[in-house]
Design a protein around this motif. Structure first.
Motif, PDB file in Angstrom:
ATOM      1  N   TRP A 180       0.840  -1.194   0.000  1.00  0.00           N
ATOM      2  CA  TRP A 180       0.000   0.000   0.000  1.00  0.00           C
ATOM      3  C   TRP A 180       0.878   1.247   0.000  1.00  0.00           C
ATOM      4  CZ3 TRP A 180       1.051  -2.494   4.573  1.00  0.00           C
ATOM      5  CH2 TRP A 180       1.488  -1.717   5.653  1.00  0.00           C
ATOM      6  N   SER A 181       0.248   2.365  -0.321  1.00  0.00           N
ATOM      7  CA  SER A 181       0.946   3.646  -0.258  1.00  0.00           C
ATOM      8  C   SER A 181       0.312   4.494   0.829  1.00  0.00           C
ATOM      9  CB  SER A 181       0.880   4.371  -1.606  1.00  0.00           C
ATOM     10  OG  SER A 181      -0.458   4.668  -1.956  1.00  0.00           O
ATOM     11  N   ASP A 182       1.166   5.074   1.670  1.00  0.00           N
ATOM     12  CA  ASP A 182       0.715   6.112   2.585  1.00  0.00           C
ATOM     13  C   ASP A 182       0.651   7.397   1.785  1.00  0.00           C
ATOM     14  OD1 ASP A 182       0.629   4.373   4.688  1.00  0.00           O
ATOM     15  OD2 ASP A 182       2.366   5.182   5.753  1.00  0.00           O
ATOM     16  N   GLU A 183      -0.463   8.101   1.891  1.00  0.00           N
ATOM     17  CA  GLU A 183      -0.655   9.302   1.085  1.00  0.00           C
ATOM     18  C   GLU A 183       0.413  10.348   1.381  1.00  0.00           C
ATOM     19  OE1 GLU A 183      -4.032  12.748   0.241  1.00  0.00           O
ATOM     20  OE2 GLU A 183      -4.224  11.386   1.946  1.00  0.00           O
ATOM     21  N   GLY A 184       0.874  10.980   0.316  1.00  0.00           N
ATOM     22  CA  GLY A 184       1.845  12.063   0.456  1.00  0.00           C
ATOM     23  C   GLY A 184       2.211  12.598  -0.911  1.00  0.00           C
ATOM     24  N   ARG A 185       2.520  13.880  -0.998  1.00  0.00           N
ATOM     25  CA  ARG A 185       2.882  14.483  -2.277  1.00  0.00           C
ATOM     26  C   ARG A 185       4.137  15.322  -2.103  1.00  0.00           C
ATOM     27  NH1 ARG A 185      -2.461  15.094  -1.261  1.00  0.00           N
ATOM     28  NH2 ARG A 185      -3.947  14.076  -2.656  1.00  0.00           N
ATOM     29  N   GLY A 186       5.012  15.232  -3.074  1.00  0.00           N
ATOM     30  CA  GLY A 186       6.218  16.035  -3.030  1.00  0.00           C
ATOM     31  C   GLY A 186       7.459  15.210  -2.768  1.00  0.00           C
ATOM     32  N   GLN A 187       8.528  15.855  -2.333  1.00  0.00           N
ATOM     33  CA  GLN A 187       9.829  15.219  -2.198  1.00  0.00           C
ATOM     34  C   GLN A 187      10.192  14.889  -0.756  1.00  0.00           C
ATOM     35  OE1 GLN A 187      12.919  17.183  -4.516  1.00  0.00           O
ATOM     36  NE2 GLN A 187      11.386  18.103  -5.861  1.00  0.00           N
ATOM     37  N   SER A 188       9.344  15.248   0.197  1.00  0.00           N
ATOM     38  CA  SER A 188       9.620  14.909   1.591  1.00  0.00           C
ATOM     39  C   SER A 188       9.101  13.512   1.895  1.00  0.00           C
ATOM     40  CB  SER A 188       8.958  15.930   2.521  1.00  0.00           C
ATOM     41  OG  SER A 188       7.545  15.827   2.439  1.00  0.00           O
ATOM     42  N   LYS A 189       9.312  13.053   3.104  1.00  0.00           N
ATOM     43  CA  LYS A 189       8.947  11.684   3.460  1.00  0.00           C
ATOM     44  C   LYS A 189       7.496  11.539   3.932  1.00  0.00           C
ATOM     45  CE  LYS A 189      13.548   9.966   4.645  1.00  0.00           C
ATOM     46  NZ  LYS A 189      14.387   9.337   5.696  1.00  0.00           N
ATOM     47  N   ASN A 190       6.638  12.451   3.517  1.00  0.00           N
ATOM     48  CA  ASN A 190       5.255  12.331   3.977  1.00  0.00           C
ATOM     49  C   ASN A 190       4.467  11.283   3.207  1.00  0.00           C
ATOM     50  OD1 ASN A 190       4.999  13.669   1.562  1.00  0.00           O
ATOM     51  ND2 ASN A 190       3.627  15.269   2.327  1.00  0.00           N
ATOM     52  N   GLY A 191       5.048  10.688   2.153  1.00  0.00           N
ATOM     53  CA  GLY A 191       4.425   9.581   1.438  1.00  0.00           C
ATOM     54  C   GLY A 191       5.381   8.407   1.388  1.00  0.00           C
ATOM     55  N   ALA A 192       4.842   7.184   1.288  1.00  0.00           N
ATOM     56  CA  ALA A 192       5.713   6.006   1.309  1.00  0.00           C
ATOM     57  C   ALA A 192       5.028   4.800   0.686  1.00  0.00           C
ATOM     58  CB  ALA A 192       6.140   5.678   2.738  1.00  0.00           C
ATOM     59  N   LEU A 193       5.829   3.909   0.122  1.00  0.00           N
ATOM     60  CA  LEU A 193       5.379   2.601  -0.356  1.00  0.00           C
ATOM     61  C   LEU A 193       5.754   1.576   0.694  1.00  0.00           C
ATOM     62  CD1 LEU A 193       4.341   0.632  -2.550  1.00  0.00           C
ATOM     63  CD2 LEU A 193       6.670   0.609  -3.489  1.00  0.00           C
ATOM     64  N   ARG A 194       4.774   0.785   1.136  1.00  0.00           N
ATOM     65  CA  ARG A 194       5.011  -0.145   2.247  1.00  0.00           C
ATOM     66  C   ARG A 194       4.437  -1.515   1.919  1.00  0.00           C
ATOM     67  NH1 ARG A 194       3.375   3.058   7.632  1.00  0.00           N
ATOM     68  NH2 ARG A 194       5.093   1.820   8.505  1.00  0.00           N
ATOM     69  N   LYS A 195       4.890  -2.511   2.654  1.00  0.00           N
ATOM     70  CA  LYS A 195       4.357  -3.855   2.453  1.00  0.00           C
ATOM     71  C   LYS A 195       4.193  -4.554   3.793  1.00  0.00           C
ATOM     72  CE  LYS A 195       8.233  -7.089   1.853  1.00  0.00           C
ATOM     73  NZ  LYS A 195       8.863  -8.060   0.946  1.00  0.00           N
ATOM     74  N   ALA A 196       3.315  -5.554   3.803  1.00  0.00           N
ATOM     75  CA  ALA A 196       3.065  -6.333   5.015  1.00  0.00           C
ATOM     76  C   ALA A 196       2.959  -7.802   4.658  1.00  0.00           C
ATOM     77  CB  ALA A 196       1.780  -5.862   5.686  1.00  0.00           C
ATOM     78  N   SER A 197       3.706  -8.634   5.390  1.00  0.00           N
ATOM     79  CA  SER A 197       3.624 -10.086   5.220  1.00  0.00           C
ATOM     80  C   SER A 197       4.166 -10.764   6.466  1.00  0.00           C
ATOM     81  CB  SER A 197       4.414 -10.546   3.983  1.00  0.00           C
ATOM     82  OG  SER A 197       5.789 -10.288   4.142  1.00  0.00           O
ATOM     83  N   ASN A 198       3.617 -11.938   6.749  1.00  0.00           N
ATOM     84  CA  ASN A 198       4.074 -12.733   7.898  1.00  0.00           C
ATOM     85  C   ASN A 198       4.095 -11.933   9.193  1.00  0.00           C
ATOM     86  OD1 ASN A 198       4.592 -15.022   6.204  1.00  0.00           O
ATOM     87  ND2 ASN A 198       6.520 -14.066   5.580  1.00  0.00           N
ATOM     88  N   GLY A 199       3.109 -11.057   9.362  1.00  0.00           N
ATOM     89  CA  GLY A 199       2.970 -10.327  10.609  1.00  0.00           C
ATOM     90  C   GLY A 199       3.855  -9.115  10.765  1.00  0.00           C
ATOM     91  N   GLU A 200       4.645  -8.755   9.722  1.00  0.00           N
ATOM     92  CA  GLU A 200       5.570  -7.639   9.828  1.00  0.00           C
ATOM     93  C   GLU A 200       5.332  -6.603   8.730  1.00  0.00           C
ATOM     94  OE1 GLU A 200       8.145  -7.044  12.093  1.00  0.00           O
ATOM     95  OE2 GLU A 200       7.330  -8.709  13.275  1.00  0.00           O
ATOM     96  N   VAL A 201       5.498  -5.335   9.082  1.00  0.00           N
ATOM     97  CA  VAL A 201       5.376  -4.223   8.144  1.00  0.00           C
ATOM     98  C   VAL A 201       6.769  -3.687   7.814  1.00  0.00           C
ATOM     99  CG1 VAL A 201       4.529  -1.857   7.826  1.00  0.00           C
ATOM    100  CG2 VAL A 201       3.085  -3.574   8.943  1.00  0.00           C
ATOM    101  N   GLU A 202       6.982  -3.393   6.537  1.00  0.00           N
ATOM    102  CA  GLU A 202       8.268  -2.870   6.086  1.00  0.00           C
ATOM    103  C   GLU A 202       8.023  -1.698   5.130  1.00  0.00           C
ATOM    104  OE1 GLU A 202      12.177  -4.317   3.455  1.00  0.00           O
ATOM    105  OE2 GLU A 202      10.490  -5.695   3.811  1.00  0.00           O
TER     106      GLU A 202
END
Length: 457
Positions: A180-202
């Motif tokens: 999933w993507s955390d919403e965010g626009r621009g060049q700062s870290k307010n947005g991110a691409l993340r994944k979840a599997s086997n009970g862990e988020v990365e």
């Protein structure tokens, strides 16, 4: 006494012989009985009319034993079949005037149909009332803490520990890993691409000066080794011209690269054709759909405008399973359009309204254009091919059948909040995107900063 002992000895000697003969007799009888029983499996009489009188119970869920009464069914299950709301029900036994079947999973409410084959002809019989399917489903919170959002530096770890920040796009792969993507626009870290599997988020990728600046839509290629993402331009924050970007499984999806550069397109969605693998994306400022074509000038070609010169539709694109229909969820216009696609000629038909009324928000269930939505967003398909849509500002999930019947799937319409439990009791807060894997619907519950799941049976 001596005679008695002698006779007793003979009895002991003869007894085993009798036991063998008796066993042989029983086996022969059993075999004869089996042969005799097989003679009772016969088809329905060809010259006698069959009837479908009734069925019961009239409601139930997965595995409910359905009893159908009538006449001239025969006793051979090879000559009869049963469906519940068009889904095949397993026939376990038939006794000429009574038939036993098992209700299939996710049948939903619909008519019971009995099909009886006589010779080369199959006759259909339909019940006079519907079977009411009782779903066994439950809504729960899978990842994140409701109401608590992450800072720019994301907190990864266990599902119950990790913090999310306005999740607004979501997809699963064939192994059940969630991206999933955390919403965010621009060049700062307010947005991110993340994944979840086997009970862990990365966290895989943060917004940066590279291509990944405003991730707004996901689609896997057919082999799921490449993840395509829409990069939504806006004049205030985004500093590149990337419309579509991609990353690869080989690099754990951290190697984001630009695929299509299209200045000021404000692309919000990408769609992959399920048979041809062609990639399509929207152009928000034109209200149009384009196709990626590496041999075309600039790498893309225009397919059609959705509705003349209208724009700012905030489109979400999704093909049906067969690939002959492209659904156009027009979030900015509160409705859904659809357009036919011919994969052989690579051509689209004319877009037409499918559900909801153009530029009219609200909440109503019903048929096609009579339904009302309030900012419908990124959809998915369930295993039966129904379109599931997060109705963002109605704070619920809607279902649309391929024929256009709209109903409530989960949530309490127009009531925002957070509550787990039965689908009609659960609460969402601005749900933004959906993905379906096996028997589970995953929801990017943007306003609650978490990933929810709806487990079906």
């Amino acid at each position: 006494m001596e005679n008695f002992k002698l006779n007793s000895g003979k009895v002991k000697a003869v007894l085993p012989i009798y036991m063998v003969l008796f066993s042989f007799f029983v086996i022969c009888c059993d075999n004869n009985e089996i042969k005799s029983n097989s003679e009772f499996f016969y088809p329905p009489k060809a010259d006698v009319e069959s009837t479908f009188e009734t069925f019961y119970p009239d409601s139930g869920g997965l595995g409910t034993k359905l009893i159908i009464k009538g006449s001239n069914f025969g006793t051979d299950t090879n000559y009869v079949r049963v469906t519940v709301n068009q889904l095949k029900a397993k026939v376990v036994r038939v006794n000429d005037n009574i038939l036993y079947a098992v209700v299939p999973a996710r049948a939903d409410t619909g008519y019971v149909r009995l099909y009886i084959r006589k010779g080369e002809e199959e006759v259909e019989y339909t019940s006079d009332r519907e079977f009411k399917y009782m779903f066994k489903s439950n809504v729960s919170t899978l990842i994140g803490t409701p109401g608590k959002q992450a800072a720019d530096e994301r907190l990864d770890g266990a599902y119950t520990v990790a913090l999310l920040r306005r999740p607004w796009q979501i997809i699963t792969d064939k192994d059940g890993t969630i991206y999933w993507s955390d919403e965010g626009r621009g060049q700062s870290k307010n947005g991110a691409l993340r994944k979840a599997s086997n009970g862990e988020v990365e966290t895989l990728v943060y917004n940066s000066s590279g291509p990944y600046q405003s991730c707004n839509g996901f689609a896997f290629n057919s082999t799921q080794d490449t993840l395509f993402m829409a990069n939504r331009w806006n004049s205030a924050d985004v500093r590149n011209d990337v419309s579509v970007m991609y990353s690869t499984r080989e690099a754990n999806f951290v190697n984001v690269k630009a695929l299509i550069n299209f200045p000021k397109s404000s692309t919000a969605s990408v769609a992959i054709h399920p048979k041809t693998g062609e990639l399509f994306f929207d152009h928000n400022d034109e209200g149009a759909v384009y196709k990626y074509n590496k041999n075309a000038p600039n790498g893309y070609e225009k397919m059609f405008n959705v509705r003349g010169s209208y724009n700012a539709m905030d489109m979400r694109l999704l093909f049906n399973k067969e690939g002959d229909i492209l659904y156009l969820v027009l979030r900015g216009k509160h409705c859904i359009y659809k357009v036919s696609y011919d994969a052989a000629t690579h051509t689209f038909g004319t877009p037409e309204p499918f559900a909801g009324e153009w530029s009219t928000s609200g909440y109503e269930n019903g048929e096609g254009l009579a339904a009302r939505f309030n900012s419908p967003s990124s959809p998915c398909l369930d295993p039966e091919g129904n379109l599931l849509i997060p109705d963002k500002f109605n704070h619920c999930i809607r279902k649309i059948t391929p024929k256009g019947t709209v109903s409530l799937y989960a949530g309490k319409p127009r009531e925002s909040g957070h509550a787990d439990g039965l689908p009609d009791k659960a609460k969402f807060f601005e749900p933004e995107a959906l993905t379906f894997h096996r028997n589970t619907l995953y929801v990017a519950d943007r306003g609650n900063h978490c990933i929810r799941k709806v487990v079906i049976e």
